[in-house]
Design an enzyme around this catalytic site. Sequence first.
Site, mmCIF file in Angstrom:
data_model
loop_
_atom_site.group_PDB
_atom_site.id
_atom_site.type_symbol
_atom_site.label_atom_id
_atom_site.label_comp_id
_atom_site.label_asym_id
_atom_site.label_seq_id
_atom_site.Cartn_x
_atom_site.Cartn_y
_atom_site.Cartn_z
ATOM 1 N N LYS A 243 0.819 -1.221 0.000
ATOM 2 C CA LYS A 243 0.000 0.000 0.000
ATOM 3 C C LYS A 243 0.851 1.269 0.000
ATOM 4 C CE LYS A 243 -4.367 -1.742 1.807
ATOM 5 N NZ LYS A 243 -5.288 -1.846 2.934
ATOM 6 N N ARG B 182 -3.144 -10.164 5.561
ATOM 7 C CA ARG B 182 -3.760 -10.230 4.225
ATOM 8 C C ARG B 182 -2.755 -9.660 3.229
ATOM 9 N NH1 ARG B 182 -6.647 -6.908 0.766
ATOM 10 N NH2 ARG B 182 -8.304 -7.942 -0.443
#
Length: 277
Positions: A223, A257
């Site tokens: 991210k 995740r």
Amino acid sequence: MKMTINGKGQLIDLASPKVMGILNVTPNSFFDGGKYKTESVILSQVGKMLSDGATFIDIGAYSSKPSAEFVSENEELQRIVPIVQLILEKFPETLISIDTFRSEVAKACLENGAAIINDISAGNLDHKMLETIAKYNVPYIMMHMRGTPQIMQTMTNYENIVKEILFYFSERVAKARSYGISDLVIDPGFGFAKTVEQNYEILQKLGLFEMLELPLLVGFSRKSMIYKTLNSNAQEALNGTSVLNTIALTKGAKILRVHDVKEAMECVTLFNKLKNQ
């Protein structure tokens, strides 16, 4: 603290952290959009993630990246249901998590053998979601977000972000419990209606989420909170992802995740080695 969840009748013990592999079947996801188009490529990637040690495979057919374009419910269903069927035909034991905020998509996938629902809105974007989870009696991952993916990055004003997220979860958990939902996992929602600074504040204070007494899932994988800080890009953010995953494990995270299962499993293995000395 409850540290087990039930996946298709199998009790999964989260005392040892688990890894959830991401499979985006969207043409526009921020990192791997459009990569998994053919059946052979999808099955090859799922097979790799399972052999690398993933406990769960999380399938998403609606990109929730900031300002992602809207996808109709019909299109989401057409994208995702055949993939669930395909994977379970080849790997019948797979615990599939469905990344959706729509109850009809959740229902169709559960009818086709999915095991978990992962909802970025914790039931706020579809009032029938909690009812659906209760009916099928499956684990439910509730994430913190404000607004929708299209507008969430305009909604980053908090007085005390961690306190507000904890309050949000206490309210959503109570609501889920009122439907009789017992298997809950919480996800602070790194990058969803949060600035880079706010993401790091949440990570720094991640241990406070233990007061909710529920398993904690984190999703940092590649991210912008990583690559903006390192002045790089999503393609070069694997090492940074491993660093943040390791920090999160030391602060109580139970599910990672990730796009890169092998490296996340290495984080878990080394963390367990250290913890069990």
